[in-house]
Design a protein around this motif. Structure first.
Motif, short mmCIF file in Angstrom:
data_model
loop_
_atom_site.label_atom_id
_atom_site.label_comp_id
_atom_site.label_asym_id
_atom_site.label_seq_id
_atom_site.Cartn_x
_atom_site.Cartn_y
_atom_site.Cartn_z
N ARG A 299 -3.44 -12.82 -1.71
CA ARG A 299 -4.26 -11.63 -1.65
C ARG A 299 -5.81 -12.00 -1.92
O ARG A 299 -6.66 -11.47 -1.40
CB ARG A 299 -3.92 -10.49 -2.77
CG ARG A 299 -4.71 -9.38 -2.59
CD ARG A 299 -3.97 -8.16 -3.70
NE ARG A 299 -4.68 -6.91 -3.48
CZ ARG A 299 -5.52 -6.46 -4.73
NH1 ARG A 299 -5.83 -7.53 -5.58
NH2 ARG A 299 -6.20 -5.32 -4.45
N ARG B 213 -11.86 6.01 -1.67
CA ARG B 213 -11.60 4.80 -2.22
C ARG B 213 -12.28 3.59 -1.38
O ARG B 213 -11.92 3.56 -0.49
CB ARG B 213 -10.02 4.73 -2.77
CG ARG B 213 -9.63 3.34 -2.96
CD ARG B 213 -8.27 3.49 -3.21
NE ARG B 213 -7.76 1.72 -3.22
CZ ARG B 213 -7.29 1.19 -2.04
NH1 ARG B 213 -7.24 1.63 -0.85
NH2 ARG B 213 -6.98 -0.21 -2.48
N ASP C 39 0.80 -1.21 0.21
CA ASP C 39 -0.12 0.24 -0.03
C ASP C 39 0.74 1.26 0.09
O ASP C 39 0.16 2.25 0.21
CB ASP C 39 -0.73 -0.07 1.08
CG ASP C 39 -0.41 -0.21 2.51
OD1 ASP C 39 1.04 -0.19 2.62
OD2 ASP C 39 -1.11 0.08 3.72
N ASP D 4 -12.19 0.23 -6.23
CA ASP D 4 -11.26 -0.56 -6.51
C ASP D 4 -11.40 -2.06 -6.48
O ASP D 4 -12.10 -2.45 -5.70
CB ASP D 4 -10.07 -0.28 -5.60
CG ASP D 4 -8.61 -0.33 -6.14
OD1 ASP D 4 -8.55 -0.96 -7.19
OD2 ASP D 4 -7.74 0.01 -5.52
N ASP D 5 -10.84 -3.00 -7.54
CA ASP D 5 -11.09 -4.10 -7.62
C ASP D 5 -12.63 -4.41 -7.54
O ASP D 5 -13.35 -5.12 -6.94
CB ASP D 5 -10.90 -4.99 -6.34
CG ASP D 5 -9.18 -5.23 -6.53
OD1 ASP D 5 -8.85 -5.73 -7.77
OD2 ASP D 5 -8.59 -5.50 -5.40
N ASN E 190 -12.21 -0.39 -1.17
CA ASN E 190 -11.63 -1.85 -1.54
C ASN E 190 -12.91 -2.72 -1.80
O ASN E 190 -13.27 -3.34 -0.49
CB ASN E 190 -10.54 -2.23 -0.50
CG ASN E 190 -9.91 -3.43 -1.07
OD1 ASN E 190 -10.40 -4.33 -1.85
ND2 ASN E 190 -9.08 -3.76 -0.11
N THR F 38 -4.23 1.10 -8.57
CA THR F 38 -4.60 1.61 -7.23
C THR F 38 -3.44 2.82 -6.75
O THR F 38 -3.98 3.72 -6.45
CB THR F 38 -4.23 0.37 -6.24
OG1 THR F 38 -5.51 -0.49 -6.84
CG2 THR F 38 -4.59 0.72 -4.89
N GLN G 139 -12.81 -5.52 -2.72
CA GLN G 139 -12.36 -7.14 -2.29
C GLN G 139 -13.03 -7.27 -0.70
O GLN G 139 -13.36 -8.29 -0.39
CB GLN G 139 -11.17 -7.29 -2.26
CG GLN G 139 -10.63 -8.82 -2.04
CD GLN G 139 -9.00 -9.14 -2.21
OE1 GLN G 139 -8.53 -8.20 -2.27
NE2 GLN G 139 -8.99 -10.37 -1.93
#
Length: 374
Positions: free
Chosen positions: A290, A89, A26, A144-145, A91, A69, A93
């Motif tokens: 991940r 942002r 990150d 994101d993702d 995530n 990212t 996931q």
């Protein structure tokens, strides 16, 4: 050979690292090289927010570990410093439902988490948009993702709510950036028609880094993260070679850190090629680790069952999965599709005599590597 065998050895309170955080996934570098074109395209899409207008909706696509990212984080850091602009942002996931996405947006805006129960989506959404209108702020949301929202069939509802906010809540100004690492996913095609008609995004593609670019980026990380002289050109070239083979820059960044830790384990002041090779046995599974971290308990249970019944027909695997979790076939089929899209498992169709067309399920990685990381 050194005259003093202790000269190249670390004492107990020494380290090869100048700043180990540089090798974290990150970490956002001060200088972000080899992505100038993509950064300019994203700036173009986001610039209206500074003038008080909605940003242009954007799709950011590219293989894993190509800087998507990092680019968003870097520009959001700059944009968030502007008055009248709020950047969030998410995530996907971790937050893979519409409610979870808006809960994360709520948390960023109000600086505390919404109640875990007892508040409807409509009320949650209304509080977010009311605050944006009250504070006269433009909201730029990065999903994101985003492929994880598609895996859970939540993408269309989530985007519809964000993109239609100005119609249901007068004065709300929201722009959306969606980031996807699944090149097989046709984002527009998979969205509902009601979303397709209003989304109409700009597209920014992040290609795989070339070998020279990989060397340049890893050298920059090594210079900032290691003390002088810790890693030489032959070792760095080998890290870059292994990174290029994987196509994922995150493998190389993780490999640098693990190679440094391996050198420290030997109490050595320098990283050798042997350190790099030993560390690669773990770093090559960065993508797998991940993916597995983002799985639910039932999804993890199915991965374990597939590891046990590797190569068996889907029906046999389902029976074992149902016995362990008591979940039905519909949810089982949804999880199979998700694991297949993530690249954790391989599915192969074949004609079975007396049973018609069936598919066998197997892990895409060595079973031990998967089970060790669950």
């Amino acid at each position: 050979m050194r005259d003093d065998p202790e000269e190249g050895m670390l004492s107990w309170d020494e380290t090869v690292f100048r700043d180990e955080h540089v090798f974290e996934i990150d970490y956002v570098p001060e200088t972000f090289n080899h992505r100038e074109t993509q950064l300019q395209s994203l700036k173009y899409a986001l610039r209206p927010a500074v003038r008080g207008s909605r940003p242009l909706n954007t799709i950011v696509r590219g293989p894993p570990g190509t800087g998507k990212t990092t680019a968003v984080q870097k520009l959001y850091g700059e944009l968030g410093a502007q008055s009248g602009v709020r950047t969030v942002r998410v995530n996907c996931q971790v937050d893979s439902t519409r409610y979870a996405v808006f809960s994360r947006i709520f948390e960023h805006i109000f600086e505390y988490e919404p109640p875990s129960s007892g508040i409807s989506f409509k009320k949650l959404f209304g509080q977010i948009t009311d605050r944006l209108v009250e504070d006269e702020e433009v909201l730029a949301v990065a999903l994101d993702d985003v492929n994880y929202l598609f895996y859970e069939n939540e993408a269309s509802d989530t985007l519809y709510s964000l993109l239609r906010a100005h119609e249901t809540h007068s004065g709300a100004r929201i722009g959306v950036i969606i980031v996807s690492s699944d090149l097989a996913l046709d984002v527009i095609e998979e969205l509902d028609g009601r979303v397709q008609s209003v989304f109409r995004p700009e597209e920014v593609y992040f290609p795989v880094y070339g070998v020279d670019e990989i060397v340049s980026i890893l050298r920059g990380r090594a210079d900032r993260g290691f003390h002088d002289g810790v890693i030489g050109d032959p070792e760095l070239d080998r890290v870059a070679e292994l990174t290029a083979e994987s196509g994922d820059l995150r493998v190389g960044i993780d490999l640098l850190r693990r190679a440094g830790l391996h050198a420290e384990m030997r109490a050595s002041r320098t990283v050798t090629l042997d350190d790099v090779e030993a560390a690669y046995d773990k770093s090559k599974y960065v993508h797998l680790s991940r993916c597995l971290r983002g799985l639910s308990d039932s999804e993890r249970a199915l991965v374990r069952v597939i590891a046990e019944y590797d190569g068996e027909q889907a029906g046999t695997v389902y029976e074992a999965f149902h016995e362990e979790t008591d979940l039905g076939y519909t949810r089982y089929s949804e999880i199979i599709n998700k694991l297949d899209q993530l690249g954790i498992i391989d599915t192969e169709y074949a004609e079975i005599e007396g049973r018609g067309r069936s598919r066998s399920l197997s892990l895409a990685y060595e079973a031990d590597a998967v089970l060790d990381r669950l």
